[in-house]
Design an enzyme around this catalytic site. Structure first.
Site, short mmCIF file in Angstrom:
data_model
loop_
_atom_site.label_atom_id
_atom_site.label_comp_id
_atom_site.label_asym_id
_atom_site.label_seq_id
_atom_site.Cartn_x
_atom_site.Cartn_y
_atom_site.Cartn_z
N PRO A 2 -0.37 8.95 -1.25
CA PRO A 2 0.85 8.53 -0.82
C PRO A 2 0.77 7.77 0.33
O PRO A 2 0.51 8.30 1.12
CB PRO A 2 1.92 9.92 -0.91
CG PRO A 2 0.84 10.69 -1.42
CD PRO A 2 -0.27 10.25 -1.44
N GLU A 3 1.50 6.59 0.32
CA GLU A 3 1.77 6.05 1.65
C GLU A 3 3.24 6.00 1.65
O GLU A 3 4.19 6.66 0.74
CB GLU A 3 1.38 4.27 1.60
CG GLU A 3 -0.25 4.47 1.49
CD GLU A 3 -0.78 2.96 1.78
OE1 GLU A 3 0.13 2.12 2.55
OE2 GLU A 3 -1.61 2.55 1.25
#
Length: 268
Positions: A2-3
């Site tokens: 996840p960014e």
DNA sequence: ACACTAACCTGCAAGC
DNA sequence: TGCTTGCAGGTTAGTG
């Protein structure tokens, strides 16, 4: 995983199930994450109400009656809203069981995630040195900060002390959009190019959030749905495929052990 | 102060 | 089929 867009997608998905709800208990099945979940945490969280759910960089911050909970998803983490009775899968680390009868469950095979209680997130070591969120940054700030830096622009913008929340995918996508070669030294970019770059970063992040983030392998949002930004990636994971703008094959280089994609014709 | 690396983990795909 | 290798969205602690 996840960014920033994936974490923001998660925040939006879980917030309605958390805000105003009381934590009945914390169930820890596998405490080993980046830092072991302390045995004292269930006692600390029990009977506290979640007042708000915020995001700073890639950290989710649950504001409680007493203190805050920092949740990080690492590389492979996802948080979902589940029925507490539903059978846990391998790598389901914890459940935060709520008074509503639902639970927030972390799945994280690679164990780079974190769950940490802190009295004050703003002074916490993991938070206090973070740079501005891209929306709050200015091109002048980046240009000024880059002065004298010989490191690549790609490493510069993925450094969380420079800019919060810009990871590998979105750095590479934004550099394409701004027409900047990822290896260009950060200190050798004009203010005008930093303006274009910051605009591109914000646009790419916003567009991804609208599409529920990027699912490469295993990211899912609170309701278990993948994100769809992958379908519109310009360069990331497109080595050898034609540039969407000029048809030149996309190239891949490795910068500090991270795959970095760019169009040799469009980016300088 | 800066810049780079090695390390923390598991899972999966590709190659032999 | 099965073994080995390489690679993956993040971040830090350590080195020079």
């Amino acid at each position: 995983m996840p960014e920033l867009p994936e974490v923001e997608t998660t925040r939006r998905g879980i917030s309605p199930y958390l805000i105003g709800h009381r934590i009945e208990r914390l169930v820890v099945r596998e405490p080993r994450l980046r830092w072991r979940i302390p045995a004292s945490l269930p006692r600390k969280l029990a009977r506290q109400t979640v007042r708000n759910v915020q995001r700073r960089a890639k950290y989710l911050i649950l504001e409680l009656d007493d203190g805050h909970l920092l949740c990080h998803l690492g590389m492979s983490g996802s948080l979902r809203i589940v029925e507490p009775a539903s059978p846990p899968r391998k790598h389901d680390h914890y459940d935060i069981v709520l008074d509503s009868g639902k639970a927030l469950r972390l799945h994280d095979p690679r164990r780079f995630g974190a769950l940490i209680w802190t009295a004050n997130p703003n002074t916490h070591a993991l938070i206090k040195n973070l740079g501005p969120e891209p929306w709050d940054a200015t091109a002048e700030y980046l240009h000024q900060r880059a002065r004298g830096h010989k490191q690549s622009i790609k490493n510069f913008i993925t450094d969380s002390r420079t800019l919060a929340g810009v990871g590998n995918i979105y750095a590479v996508e934004a550099l394409f959009k701004a027409g900047i070669h990822p290896k260009r030294p950060a200190g050798r970019l004009s203010l005008e190019r930093y303006q274009a770059l910051l605009k591109a970063v914000v646009k790419v992040l916003e567009r991804s959030i609208k599409m529920g983030g990027t699912t490469l392998r295993d990211f899912v949002s609170a309701d278990g749905e993948p994100g769809y930004f992958r379908q519109v990636l310009s360069v990331y994971e497109r080595e050898g495929e034609p540039c969407r703008r000029c048809q030149t094959p996309i190239r891949r280089v490795v910068l500090t052990a991270r795959s970095t994609y760019f169009c040799p014709h469009c980016q300088h």
